[in-house]
Each structure stands twice: as structure tokens, then as C-alpha cells.
Design a protein around this motif. Structure first.
Motif, PDB file in Angstrom:
ATOM      1  N   UNK A   1       0.856  -1.183   0.000  1.00 13.68           N
ATOM      2  CA  UNK A   1       0.000   0.000   0.000  1.00 13.68           C
ATOM      3  C   UNK A   1       0.895   1.238   0.000  1.00 13.68           C
ATOM      4  N   UNK A   2       0.558   2.189  -0.850  1.00 11.93           N
ATOM      5  CA  UNK A   2       1.308   3.450  -0.890  1.00 11.93           C
ATOM      6  C   UNK A   2       0.613   4.539  -0.084  1.00 11.93           C
ATOM      7  N   UNK A   3      -0.701   4.535  -0.111  1.00 17.03           N
ATOM      8  CA  UNK A   3      -1.457   5.546   0.617  1.00 17.03           C
ATOM      9  C   UNK A   3      -2.843   4.978   0.890  1.00 17.03           C
ATOM     10  N   UNK A   4      -3.434   5.392   1.991  1.00 13.26           N
ATOM     11  CA  UNK A   4      -4.790   4.953   2.325  1.00 13.26           C
ATOM     12  C   UNK A   4      -5.469   6.045   3.121  1.00 13.26           C
ATOM     13  N   UNK A   5      -6.782   5.918   3.224  1.00 12.85           N
ATOM     14  CA  UNK A   5      -7.558   6.908   3.953  1.00 12.85           C
ATOM     15  C   UNK A   5      -8.816   6.233   4.477  1.00 12.85           C
ATOM     16  N   UNK A   6      -9.146   6.490   5.717  1.00 15.77           N
ATOM     17  CA  UNK A   6     -10.391   5.982   6.288  1.00 15.77           C
ATOM     18  C   UNK A   6     -11.451   7.062   6.123  1.00 15.77           C
ATOM     19  N   UNK A   7     -12.543   6.682   5.472  1.00 14.73           N
ATOM     20  CA  UNK A   7     -13.676   7.588   5.296  1.00 14.73           C
ATOM     21  C   UNK A   7     -14.922   6.819   5.716  1.00 14.73           C
ATOM     22  N   UNK A   8     -15.496   7.197   6.846  1.00 15.21           N
ATOM     23  CA  UNK A   8     -16.676   6.501   7.352  1.00 15.21           C
ATOM     24  C   UNK A   8     -16.359   5.041   7.621  1.00 15.21           C
ATOM     25  N   UNK A   9     -17.174   4.138   7.054  1.00  7.53           N
ATOM     26  CA  UNK A   9     -16.988   2.700   7.239  1.00  7.53           C
ATOM     27  C   UNK A   9     -16.112   2.077   6.171  1.00  7.53           C
ATOM     28  N   UNK A  10     -15.313   2.882   5.490  1.00 12.14           N
ATOM     29  CA  UNK A  10     -14.474   2.387   4.405  1.00 12.14           C
ATOM     30  C   UNK A  10     -13.023   2.818   4.600  1.00 12.14           C
ATOM     31  N   UNK A  11     -12.129   1.973   4.107  1.00  7.17           N
ATOM     32  CA  UNK A  11     -10.732   2.361   3.940  1.00  7.17           C
ATOM     33  C   UNK A  11     -10.487   2.280   2.442  1.00  7.17           C
ATOM     34  N   UNK A  12     -10.062   3.395   1.868  1.00  8.91           N
ATOM     35  CA  UNK A  12      -9.760   3.428   0.438  1.00  8.91           C
ATOM     36  C   UNK A  12      -8.265   3.649   0.289  1.00  8.91           C
ATOM     37  N   UNK A  13      -7.727   3.217  -0.833  1.00  8.86           N
ATOM     38  CA  UNK A  13      -6.294   3.419  -0.990  1.00  8.86           C
ATOM     39  C   UNK A  13      -5.777   3.021  -2.354  1.00  8.86           C
ATOM     40  N   UNK A  14      -4.458   3.177  -2.476  1.00  8.13           N
ATOM     41  CA  UNK A  14      -3.747   2.847  -3.709  1.00  8.13           C
ATOM     42  C   UNK A  14      -2.601   1.906  -3.353  1.00  8.13           C
ATOM     43  N   UNK A  15      -2.302   1.009  -4.282  1.00  7.81           N
ATOM     44  CA  UNK A  15      -1.223   0.061  -4.018  1.00  7.81           C
ATOM     45  C   UNK A  15      -0.638  -0.470  -5.316  1.00  7.81           C
ATOM     46  N   UNK A  16       0.540  -1.050  -5.183  1.00 11.33           N
ATOM     47  CA  UNK A  16       1.178  -1.770  -6.274  1.00 11.33           C
ATOM     48  C   UNK A  16       1.088  -3.248  -5.924  1.00 11.33           C
ATOM     49  N   UNK A  17       0.381  -4.027  -6.727  1.00 12.97           N
ATOM     50  CA  UNK A  17       0.296  -5.456  -6.442  1.00 12.97           C
ATOM     51  C   UNK A  17       1.657  -6.130  -6.592  1.00 12.97           C
ATOM     52  N   UNK A  18       1.873  -7.181  -5.842  1.00  8.45           N
ATOM     53  CA  UNK A  18       3.105  -7.957  -5.930  1.00  8.45           C
ATOM     54  C   UNK A  18       2.749  -9.440  -6.038  1.00  8.45           C
ATOM     55  N   UNK A  19       3.678 -10.219  -6.558  1.00  7.64           N
ATOM     56  CA  UNK A  19       3.530 -11.676  -6.570  1.00  7.64           C
ATOM     57  C   UNK A  19       4.862 -12.293  -6.156  1.00  7.64           C
TER      58      UNK A  19
END
Length: 163
Positions: A61-79
Motif C-alpha cells: 500500500x502506498x497511501x490509504x484513507x479511512x472515510x466513514x466505514x471504508x478504507x480506500x487506498x492505492x497500491x502496487x500489487x506484488x507476486x
């Protein structure tokens, strides 16, 4: 010339600085976000959301934010992949977006920013309240970025074949 006790103490302190730095870097930072979820910030390439020890989102995860009952964010997937003789988490060249519904544990993942934005609207999450640093998704692959090189890539894996 003798510096007395102060000089000796200062010299000992200087030797302790790398030890404290190593301990700081080796320890994970944990932020609780409710319902048993924790954001674990380890190495830059290993940020994730866990619940009761199970990875729910990430890495990384690069960044995230909690808004109400949700956590939204951006990420780079890995395998996971064996490179040479050792396993590595290899970053995929994808820009990932996610929505975690905290009370149900449901995670929605997107690789299209328009689909992500549409889902936020459907969930009544106002775009004006979203404060994610989307540029971090590009920094992973930009050689001029301070974040470049923080991730293992397919190129790295290829270079390990002869190692």
C-alpha cells in the motif's frame, strides 16, 4: 589531549547511533483502524492491512484513507517469485486501487482509476473528501523518484539468473 569523561561518553554515544537506527528500521509501525484491522508499515515495499494476522490488502500500500466505514487506498500489487535461488515479492506494473468495507471485510480492487472513482460515487464517498497521493503509483517506476528501487521487479529477477 584528553577530553575527559565527556569525550569518552560522546564516543560511546556515536557508536550507539547505528544500533538505534537499525532497531527503528526493523520495527513495524501499526495503526489500528477499527474492527480488528491494522495497517502495518514495515519496509516501504511491505505496507499492508491485516486483520487477526491475515493479510486483507497489500502489499504494498502506498497511501490509504479511512472515510466513514471504508478504507480506500492505492497500491502496487506484488507476486511471489523465485529469483536465482531466493524468493522475492516482485512488483507488478499495475496501478491498484482498493476499497475495504470495514464492517463486512469485503475488499474491492480496481486497476482502472475510472472504475475506482465510479465505485466511490456509488458508495457515497465524495471525491472532495478523498486525499490520496496518486503520484506515488508513478514514483515506483520513475528513476528520478526517491521511491524508485524500493521494489523488486521482473528486471531484478532476470538479473539474478546468473547469480
Amino acid at each position: 589531549m584528553s577530553h575527559g569523561a565527556w569525550g569518552t561518553l560522546t564516543n560511546k554515544f556515536i557508536y550507539l547511533i547505528p544500533l538505534f537506527a537499525l532497531l527503528y528500521l526493523a520495527h513495524d509501525t501499526i495503526w489500528e483502524i477499527g474492527y480488528g484491522y491494522e495497517v502495518k508499515l514495515g519496509r516501504y515495499d511491505d505496507w499492508k492491512i491485516e486483520r487477526h494476522g491475515e493479510v486483507i490488502v497489500g502489499p504494498t500500500i502506498h497511501d490509504y484513507q479511512k472515510i466513514g466505514d471504508f478504507v480506500i487506498g492505492i497500491h502496487t500489487p506484488v507476486h511471489d517469485k523465485i529469483c536465482g535461488k531466493f524468493p522475492y515479492a516482485i512488483a507488478e506494473k499495475k496501478k491498484g486501487y482498493f476499497v475495504l468495507q470495514i464492517d463486512t471485510g469485503k475488499v474491492l480492487e480496481f486497476y482502472d482509476p475510472t472504475e475506482f472513482s465510479t465505485k466511490l460515487s456509488e458508495l457515497n464517498i465524495q471525491q472532495s473528501k478523498v486525499d490520496l497521493h496518486y503520484g506515488l503509483l508513478d514514483d515506483v517506476w520513475d528513476p528520478n523518484s526517491v521511491h524508485y528501487g524500493n521494489f523488486f521487479t521482473e528486471d531484478f529477477c532476470e538479473s539474478q539468473k546468473d547469480a
